[in-house]
Structures are given as structure tokens and as C-alpha cells.
Design a protein around this motif. Sequence first.
Motif, PDB file in Angstrom:
ATOM      1  N   GLN A 195       0.820  -1.226   0.000  1.00  0.00           N
ATOM      2  CA  GLN A 195       0.000   0.000   0.000  1.00  0.00           C
ATOM      3  C   GLN A 195       0.852   1.274   0.000  1.00  0.00           C
ATOM      4  N   GLN A 196       2.042   1.159  -0.576  1.00  0.00           N
ATOM      5  CA  GLN A 196       2.910   2.332  -0.638  1.00  0.00           C
ATOM      6  C   GLN A 196       3.502   2.450  -2.035  1.00  0.00           C
TER       7      GLN A 196
ATOM      8  N   ALA B 167       7.229   6.283  -5.491  1.00  0.00           N
ATOM      9  CA  ALA B 167       7.115   7.645  -6.035  1.00  0.00           C
ATOM     10  C   ALA B 167       7.828   7.787  -7.374  1.00  0.00           C
TER      11      ALA B 167
ATOM     12  N   THR C 280      -1.580   5.238  -7.473  1.00  0.00           N
ATOM     13  CA  THR C 280      -2.051   5.713  -6.169  1.00  0.00           C
ATOM     14  C   THR C 280      -3.577   5.820  -6.173  1.00  0.00           C
TER      15      THR C 280
ATOM     16  N   SER D 230       0.244   3.708   4.712  1.00  0.00           N
ATOM     17  CA  SER D 230       0.040   3.577   3.275  1.00  0.00           C
ATOM     18  C   SER D 230       0.152   4.975   2.672  1.00  0.00           C
ATOM     19  N   PHE D 231       0.031   5.024   1.356  1.00  0.00           N
ATOM     20  CA  PHE D 231       0.110   6.326   0.698  1.00  0.00           C
ATOM     21  C   PHE D 231      -1.078   6.454  -0.250  1.00  0.00           C
ATOM     22  N   TYR D 232      -1.851   7.507  -0.055  1.00  0.00           N
ATOM     23  CA  TYR D 232      -2.997   7.724  -0.944  1.00  0.00           C
ATOM     24  C   TYR D 232      -3.012   9.196  -1.368  1.00  0.00           C
ATOM     25  N   LEU D 233      -4.124   9.632  -1.891  1.00  0.00           N
ATOM     26  CA  LEU D 233      -4.181  10.944  -2.544  1.00  0.00           C
ATOM     27  C   LEU D 233      -3.738  12.112  -1.662  1.00  0.00           C
ATOM     28  N   ARG D 234      -4.018  12.022  -0.356  1.00  0.00           N
ATOM     29  CA  ARG D 234      -3.632  13.114   0.528  1.00  0.00           C
ATOM     30  C   ARG D 234      -2.311  12.839   1.241  1.00  0.00           C
TER      31      ARG D 234
ATOM     32  N   TYR E  61       7.937  11.195   2.420  1.00  0.00           N
ATOM     33  CA  TYR E  61       7.638   9.910   1.744  1.00  0.00           C
ATOM     34  C   TYR E  61       8.416   9.811   0.424  1.00  0.00           C
ATOM     35  N   PHE E  62       8.383  10.886  -0.347  1.00  0.00           N
ATOM     36  CA  PHE E  62       9.086  10.883  -1.645  1.00  0.00           C
ATOM     37  C   PHE E  62      10.592  10.702  -1.462  1.00  0.00           C
TER      38      PHE E  62
ATOM     39  N   LYS F   8      15.708   7.496  -1.195  1.00  0.00           N
ATOM     40  CA  LYS F   8      16.588   8.052  -2.221  1.00  0.00           C
ATOM     41  C   LYS F   8      17.624   9.011  -1.655  1.00  0.00           C
TER      42      LYS F   8
ATOM     43  N   LYS G 280       8.474  16.659  -7.859  1.00  0.00           N
ATOM     44  CA  LYS G 280       7.561  15.534  -7.648  1.00  0.00           C
ATOM     45  C   LYS G 280       6.292  15.989  -6.938  1.00  0.00           C
TER      46      LYS G 280
ATOM     47  N   ALA H 225       4.106  17.757  -9.389  1.00  0.00           N
ATOM     48  CA  ALA H 225       3.397  16.863 -10.308  1.00  0.00           C
ATOM     49  C   ALA H 225       2.243  16.135  -9.612  1.00  0.00           C
ATOM     50  N   PHE H 226       2.461  15.746  -8.357  1.00  0.00           N
ATOM     51  CA  PHE H 226       1.442  14.947  -7.669  1.00  0.00           C
ATOM     52  C   PHE H 226       0.389  15.816  -6.993  1.00  0.00           C
TER      53      PHE H 226
END
Lengths: 473, 179
Positions: free
Chosen positions: A153-154, A157, A166, B60-64, B134-135, B139, B149, B152-153
Motif C-alpha cells: 500500500q505504498q 514515487a 495511487t 500507506s500512501f494515498y491521494l492526501r 515519503y518521496f 533516495k 515531484k 506533479a502529484f
Amino acid sequence: MKTLTGLKAGKKIVDPVHGEIPVTEVELAVISSPIFQRLRSVTHLSLASLVFPGATHNRFQHSLGTLQVMDRLLFTLKSQDIGEITDEVIQVMRLAALLHDCGHLPFSHSLEKRGSGIDHETLGSIIIEKSSIAERLSKHGIAPTSISSLIQQQPVADDPFFSTLTKLLPLIHSNADADRMDYLLRDGYFTGVPFGRIDFDRICNSIRIENDQVCFLDKAQDALEGFLFSRYQMYKIVYNHKTVICYDLILNKLLDFIEEYSDKVSLPFRIPKMDEFLAVKPDWFDSDFLSLNEGTFFESARALIKSTELKEPKRSICENFYKTIITRTPVKNAFLFTNLAEVEKGKKKNSEFCEKEKGIFAELSSIPGIIDHWSFLRYDPSKPINLETPIEAEIADEQDYTHIKLLKKSGDERYAIVYLQSMPNSVVKSLARHHRVLISYYHNNAGAREKINEIASKVLSLENASDTTRAMQ
Amino acid sequence: MGRWIMLDRKLYYVIAKILGEDFVTGYTEKFSTRIIVQKMLYLLTHGVRSPRVSLPYSWSFYLRGPYSPEIAHALYYVNEVFDEIPKEQVQLSTEETAAVSHLSQTLKLIEDQRKKRGISNSENVFEAAATLVYFGERKQFDKELLIQKLKAFKPNIYKLLRTDFLSELVTVLNENGYC
């Protein structure tokens, strides 16, 4: 030959639930790997087949079914012509569906988090990134991390389709995801119970992406509520059947023995720890890991019983557990308490019940031959009270992706996104306010059962025990 | 299987300590509160070099941005029973105590920048900060790439917070070990 979503398919696999399932070249490569074929030997419902003889289906079948449901959902989204559902996105989502359960250990959820302490999604991600599956995906231009991260669920990027993946996360993880749709249909079909049936076509035809969010047309409300209620019924009637729970508990007790003696006796069944999974070489997953299966579990139990290391009285106890499963001899249910408590009250009752249960054990331990007898089983030694939510109460939060959203017409050309449980005519929202409390004890001695029932009823203050408990004498 | 609702005193303690008790009891009331709590907890439990608090919830990662449904559950139903939760001091490890203090100081720096630049909405700042972390997690640090990034998101947030503030935000997060 093509998939419903239009990808070129190399083969079709016949499935009793969905009929023909077309698979693409990369999917066929993944399916053909030894680590994926391993799923054929992982029973979907563990020992539930001792109660529902038809339930011998496995994670391999369910993985293919989830792939097909995913394709069906993507087909509807693609036909909306929003442009984002490209072939590349479809392939990644299909692979995520296919591989979502590849980290399941033998007996599925029954032994999950035992030994290794990791859940099947985490282990699945390790397998996707480290086993021969990674090589097979890479060979077809698919980054293994694109798949493993979706399962976790991740989304990554750096993935070129990050934004779309996503958005599509609820197709893999939500209250109406491809996994749940397949397992309800499949478990209903194989157990033979008249539940688990869902209006699959209506749900799949109604899926939309609106304002970046996955939602369903409001005309599918009844189908979606039926789907949630079906899941509730399956939990009540199949997954938490008192005899299924009993065998599950015995299975865990057998594993306790195997783990305790694994240093002293050479046993083929051993669940590695998390750091061991991370440290192994890639080819280990396609070789030694395959011996971690349900067959070697029972082989290990047999070897342990014959071993001179296992002394009395432990040997007899272990043998009793083993024979109970192998010969399908049930341990009698001494006390069963099921109660639907409202969420708030239930939450308070959680600790209240735990305290009371300690009282039950304190009283029972003063009577010889009850809790130290091999056949005394409680629901779960680490979680004495099972407080589950049959239907999760809605969390109306824009950050959330797990709850079902409906697309409701609010004007001539305007649509609003509303939560299913917020609909004034929602029938499942009342069920979502409840938790099911399940307390279950087992014992083979009639006198002991009587005592357990008497003390448990008294400590839990059940005025009219016959309404809420069933003692199986 | 069914979800266990836990009365996690440590969770409530760190929220109350960093943001205030209202953010625990008022979680359900306002969207901005929910965003701030979730994103703050993400910063507290993640970060490349910053001290962390260990909490047993998956993310988790979602729209917000980063989001934990398990934390949402733990907080969504706490109001009714909050008064019954024992309020004795929660024991944090030395690193966890340092993490709470370190994040509080970092948030103060970000808050000062927000006010200085006349940005009215703090939930957007929290959302941007957690998303940037998160991004940047897996890295090598690259300020420009992170901002691109985010643009864009989350084009709306990018527009609202503007490049100069985002640049400062990434610098603060980087200097304090979060990305």
C-alpha cells in the motif's frame, strides 16, 4: 486471445468460479515459477475443510481469481475513457492482484505472524523483490518494486505511473477490493454454504473514478451492501465456526511443540525469522523454502512424537493434538459466548471482558484437571477476547481509501461523492456499529465442561446463560 | 480478520505532547485536525536520520499523502472513552523522548516560516511535509527533484504554498534529518 482489458494473452486457465481466465506472457512466467506454484499447497481456509469438506481450495486458485476480478474492474474503468488506464497500468495492477497473497505461509492466516513475526504482505514483498519472480518480472520490463510496493500500500514515487497507481489503490486494498470479491465468491462456492454470493456484475459495472477517487454509482448501493453483509455472514458461519476455531487452536498448539523442539530434533518444518528471510539468497525461495509446507508440518509433528527428546506427559499431549486433527476428532465445546456489542460500549467492554476472563481462569485453575488437561482450549491464548468488527464503521476522512464511496447525482449534471454508510437508507451502517465478541472454551471431559460453563457464566454475569451460551455436553 | 481497537496510551500521549490534547479528542471533528495528526505521526515515525518513536501501525500512501487507517481507527472511536484512559506518564525510550522534542522543534521552525510568508493554512503544510518525506525516503536527497515531484502529484498544494516556501520547507526537513 486477449484479456477483457485488451492485453495480449498467451494462455487461458479454467476456473470453477470465473470460467476462463486469460493470462499474459509475463503473468504466465510468474505463475510458472516454483515459488508461485507453492501456493497450490497453501490451503485457503486452513483446516476449515474438517468442518466444510469442500473447502480444500488453495491460494493458487484465489490468486488467479483475484487477477480476473481486477481485470473486470479495470475493464469498466478503461471503458470510461479517462485516458489513464493504459496497458502498462493494467499490467501492473493485474500483477499486483496475482501476487497479493504470494507471501502466505502454510495454513494461510492460521499461523500468520508465528515464528517469523511478519504478515503475508510484508513477506510477499520480500518474495517479489528477492525470488525468481523478480527476475521474471524484470525480463518483461516490470520493476518488481512497482508490484511489491502496491501490495504494501505504498506506491513507489519514482514509478512512471505513480499518480494513477495511487488512485487505483482501493482496487487492491479496500472494503470492496478484488481480493475480497474473489474470496467471498470462492469460499462460498467451495464451502457450499448459501452465503458469499454477491451481485458481482453490478458492482463491477458501477465502478468509476471521480475527482481522482474510486467510487461506485449509487445504483449499486444494494449490491455493495449485500456484499458487505455476505462477508459478515461468512465470518459468522464459516471463518469463526466454533469447530474451525478449535482446530485452528490445536494447530497453533502443535506448532508450539514443533518450535520448542526444533533445536533438539531435526524437523523439516521451521518458519524463518524476518532477518533470515531478508538474508537468504534468491535461489533459496525456489528451493528450501518450498519444503515449508502443510505436509512437512504434519511430518514434523509425527517425527517429534516418535522422538526420544519429547518426554511424557508432553509426548501424550502432542500426540493427542496430532491425532485430533488427523482423525478429525473434535474437542467438545464447553462454553461459547457470542454477543454483538455496540462499538463504544464494546470498546469499554473489551478490557472489561479481559479482566473477567482472568477471573474465569483464576477460578478454573483452583480445580484440578481442567486447565492443565490437554483438551482445555481457549479461543486464543494471546488475545483472550475476540472483538471483531463484522462491518467496519465508516471513517469519513478524505485521506481514507478503505471505505466504500458512492457517486450520487445531486443536480442535473452534478455528482457528489458520499460514503456508503452515510446514505440515509443504508442498512449496513447499523451493523457497523457493532462488534462481535466471541469467547469459546473447549474440553473433552464432561465434568470439566460443566464446571467451565458454570464458572464462565457466573463470572461473565450471564443472567440467562441459555440465551447467550451453548454448552456442548 | 477483524480489527482490534486498542487503547494505545502511547499514541495519545505523543499527539497530546506535540499538538495538544484537543487533537486527540477532536480528531473526528475537523478534516484539518485529522490531516495534521496523521502527517505529524508520519514525521515522528519516519525520517532518514531523525530520531523516531516506535508505534505499531502500518502506513500507506494515498491521494492526501501518507495515511494510516489503523491510526484513524484508534483515534476515531477514542472520544467516547478518552476520560477512562489512565493518564499516568507513558514511558518513552531515550530516543523516543528525543524524537518528540526534535519534531516539536522542527515543527516550530516550519510554523515560523509559514507565518512569515503569510500562509494561512497549516494542514497543507503538514500534508506537503509528510509527502516530501515519503518521496525522499528511499533516495539520495535532491531538493529540486522533491519539489518537482510534489508539483506533479499535488499541483494545488504546490500553487498554494509556492516555491519559496516549499524550498525552505525541504531545507528544514533535510537539516533536521527527515529527508
